[in-house]
Design an enzyme around this catalytic site. Structure first.
Site, PDB file in Angstrom:
ATOM      1  N   SER A 477       0.815  -1.209   0.000  1.00  0.00           N
ATOM      2  CA  SER A 477       0.000   0.000   0.000  1.00  0.00           C
ATOM      3  C   SER A 477       0.854   1.267   0.000  1.00  0.00           C
ATOM      4  CB  SER A 477      -0.955  -0.050   1.196  1.00  0.00           C
ATOM      5  OG  SER A 477      -2.042   0.803   1.022  1.00  0.00           O
ATOM      6  N   ASP A 488       9.954   5.689 -10.219  1.00  0.00           N
ATOM      7  CA  ASP A 488       9.528   6.405 -11.423  1.00  0.00           C
ATOM      8  C   ASP A 488      10.330   7.687 -11.643  1.00  0.00           C
ATOM      9  OD1 ASP A 488       7.687   4.451 -11.947  1.00  0.00           O
ATOM     10  OD2 ASP A 488       5.960   5.561 -11.180  1.00  0.00           O
ATOM     11  N   LYS A 503      -0.788  -4.403  -3.221  1.00  0.00           N
ATOM     12  CA  LYS A 503      -2.064  -3.792  -2.823  1.00  0.00           C
ATOM     13  C   LYS A 503      -2.146  -2.395  -3.425  1.00  0.00           C
ATOM     14  CE  LYS A 503      -4.722  -2.273   1.232  1.00  0.00           C
ATOM     15  NZ  LYS A 503      -4.679  -0.815   0.991  1.00  0.00           N
TER      16      LYS A 503
END
Length: 730
Positions: A477, A488, A503
């Site tokens: 999460s 990224d 998740k």
């Protein structure tokens, strides 16, 4: 979870307690019927309303839903198939496709039937295990037991059911016997004059140990009430929507809030049940009980009094009820009548206060490699106080840890998010912003709304130096949001398990009392329901797939299915458009460092051994037949011990790093010996951690590039103020 079951299968001593009669949702046998049917129906009304209005993807409540709910609920009631008979299941099955209709009609007949039946079967089982435990076992016959309970059918009759109990208890006793015989042999080896106990004596002791474990567990079960059982039924319903939608009864909601904030109002003591007594198991460092120095671990609580009021006898009371009476508002007085370890009786007055549970919070340490200092920050969860933004949270604490590490002169930071299951969406956005210039951190999408991009809007950077993020299979999460954003942006290198948990959903905790205000029925608790999905800034999702490590390292779960992809009713993976963002130009440098790390990992004998051990565990996971002949059992155990002997060195590994406290921590540790010991225990674990060792090696490689090319990283080192206002829970 499958892996937990597999590991339990190897621990025969606790098998009968944990495999035969335990599960997250089953096990409630009340002393009295304390539920209010009208309140139960009102609770179903509230849950139905919240899910229909707020859930991201509410499924149709039809016959297929009912069948799935039926299986979930029966598995929850009796996962070991050691209580219900085949005839019970046949009787229940007439409701298999009707539970959805019963739910819509707020008809509790199915719940009441199953509740009364499991209550009856547990009472019967208590008689059975006591009867079996009264007689000595023989271990010369060639008898086997199948511990693969998931695949077993329900017993056809009482004779078959009693035999299952007998075999499981026999296995537990046999395991105790083998262990005790080894201890006797060790005593004989140390003292040739020592007279070893006979098999008959050891068998009797082992049966008594097994019986004590079962008695303790059934005592715990009998303390629970029918309302607890109804919570199990409710959660069997709500998990049909997705694995993370969950109902919190009032007491559970309070525990959830404490786990998220790391704070409570009380005396600062951990309690446990000991027969009819409540025992002090630990004092929380810094809490009022710890400061008072009168209450001690091992003290038995006999009475609880509120200020000058008459104290109440709590012997024989449920542990949860005792806890409620001891907790209270800051500044109020509680008087505990306790029986000390020496047998004396003492009345101890304690003024309640705010208690911080230190294990909840971020912590950091310093290590040195090749003459350079590096920091390791461990974050157990993305904690926050949802009630008060001004209180401490994980983002504020991480910012402080970074500043202190910078003051200590570290040249690289490891963010350790292993086993971090998530937490607050607000804090993960804030924390990611400490490592990048302004820009998007994560995208979220609701079922009926356009996507929303959550930004770090502050151009200042708290830490612009080398960064490594550690994850494992249980990083989930919010941990995945952070790792994905760092990846990224090419801001750091992600290392650890092949992938994180997977998740990719957001939950909101809805206080049901806010919907049905001024109810005379009491507290309805809260529903945690999935309201959104989150996406990486590149448009991808972590749902099911998780975050893939740049450097994957072998671990004990490498060959075992684990994570969101192994959950029933998990939401599917999808993707959306990328958010506008600009990655840093680090990948060329990172590529070389990643290759160097992968080479080190592939050549590291410790990682090779971990991988080999993981393969061995995977190969044996279906080996569920255990022979109860003592000679054959010993032979099998010897074979396992020989096969795993070389794997024991995994736990004896020592890396080449030393870990020290920051200056601020050293001051606190001098005042608090308990805190100092906990820090030492953590450093001892890090000293045995090959994953941290490799993470620091990567930092060392990054540091060399950082020194020669600082413009690769963000340049502004000014302290960033964390002040975003996002209150969603992940």
């Amino acid at each position: 979870m499958n892996t937990i079951w597999e590991f339990m299968k190897r621990n025969y001593k606790i098998l009968i307690v944990l495999v035969a009669i335990s599960a997250t949702l089953w096990g409630f046998m009340p002393k009295t019927v304390t539920t209010d049917p009208e309140k139960d129906k009102a609770l179903l009304d509230l849950i139905d309303y919240v899910i229909k209005k707020g859930h991201y993807s509410p499924v149709a409540m039809d016959d297929e839903f009912s069948k799935s709910l039926f299986k979930t609920y029966i598995d929850a009631l009796d996962p070991s198939k050691r209580f219900f008979l085949e005839s019970d299941i046949t009787e229940f099955k007439k409701y298999e496709t009707e539970i959805d209709d019963l739910f819509l009609d707020r008809d509790l007949s199915f719940f009441n039937l199953t509740f009364e039946r499991i209550q009856k079967r547990i009472r019967e089982s208590k008689v059975v295990y006591k009867s079996i435990s009264d007689k000595a076992f023989e271990f010369s016959s060639d008898e086997t037991v199948d511990i693969g309970v998931e695949k077993l059918p329900f017993a056809k009759n009482y004779t078959e059911l009693k035999n299952r109990w007998r075999l499981q208890i026999k296995l537990t006793v046999l395991s105790y016997i083998v262990d005790k015989q080894k201890m006797e042999a060790d005593k004989k080896a140390k003292n040739p004059k020592y007279v070893e106990k006979t098999l008959k004596e050891i068998e009797k002791e082992s049966r008594e140990s097994s019986l004590k474990s079962l008695d303790d567990y059934f005592d715990f079960v009998e303390d629970l009430e029918k309302k607890d059982w109804f919570v199990a039924f409710v959660n069997s319903i709500v998990v049909q929507y997705d694995p993370h939608t969950y109902y919190f009864a009032p007491e559970e909601k309070e525990r959830f809030d404490i786990s998220m904030s790391g704070k409570l109002e009380g005396i600062g003591a951990r309690l446990q049940k000991k027969n009819d007594y409540t025992e002090i198991s630990e004092l929380i460092s810094g809490g009022p009980a710890w400061r008072g120095k009168e209450l001690e671990p091992g003290d038995l609580i006999m009475k609880v009094g509120q200020g000058s009021a008459q104290p109440l006898d709590v012997v024989g009371m449920r542990l949860d009820d005792v806890v409620k009476k001891i907790k209270g508002k800051r500044g109020s007085e509680v008087k505990l009548t306790v029986k000390k370890v020496d047998g004396s009786i003492k009345v101890i007055s304690i003024i309640r206060d705010i208690v911080e549970i230190e294990e909840t919070y971020a912590k950091s340490t310093i290590t040195i490699k090749d003459g350079k200092k590096y920091g390791v920050i461990y974050l157990p969860k993305f904690y926050i106080d949802f009630e008060n933004d001004d209180n401490r949270d994980s983002a504020k604490d991480i910012a402080i840890e970074i500043e202190r590490l910078k003051s200590a002169g570290v040249e690289g930071i490891v963010m350790d998010l292993r086993d971090n299951g998530g937490g607050s969406l607000k804090t993960v956005v804030d924390i990611a912003g400490l490592f990048i210039k302004e820009g998007p951190i994560v995208q979220i999408r609701s079922a009926k709304a356009a996507k929303e991009v959550l930004y770090d809007k502050d151009a200042r950077v708290q830490w612009d130096g080398p960064l490594v993020v550690m994850i494992n299979n249980f990083s989930a999460s919010a941990s995945e949001i952070f790792a994905a954003a760092i990846q990224d942006y090419n801001r750091g290198i992600i290392v650890g398990s092949k992938q994180s948990y997977g998740k990719g959903t957001v939950q909101n905790v809805i206080d049901l009392n806010q919907i049905i205000r001024n109810s005379s029925m009491g507290d309805f608790g809260a529903l945690k329901t999935t309201t959104q999905k989150f996406y990486r800034i590149n448009g991808g999702s972590t749902q099911l797939e998780g975050v893939s490590s740049d450097v994957a390292m072998p671990d004990r779960y490498s060959y075992i299915k684990i994570g969101e992809r192994d959950e029933l009713h998990a939401m599917p993976w999808d993707k959306i458009d990328a958010a506008p963002y600009k990655a840093l130009n680090n990948m060329n440098n990172f590529a070389d460092i990643i290759l160097k790390s992968k080479k080190r990992v592939s050549e590291n004998t410790q990682f090779k051994l971990i991988d080999e051990s993981a393969r061995w565990v995977n190969d044996r996971k279906e080996n569920n037949i255990i022979n109860l002949n003592i000679d054959k059992f010993k032979k099998e155990q010897t074979s396992i011990e020989e096969a795993t002997k070389k794997y024991k060195s995994i736990y004896n590994y020592t890396n080449k790093l030393d870990f020290t406290s920051k200056a601020e921590d050293l001051i606190a540790e001098k005042k608090d010996t308990v805190l100092a010991q906990k820090k030492k225990d953590w450093y001892d674990l890090l000293k045995k951690d090959v994953y941290v060792e490799e993470a620091v090696s990567i930092l060392s490689d990054l540091q060399k590039i950082h020194v020669s090319s600082k413009n690769t990283f963000a340049k502004n080192n000014k302290t960033k103020t964390v002040n975003h206002k996002i209150t969603t829970k992940l």
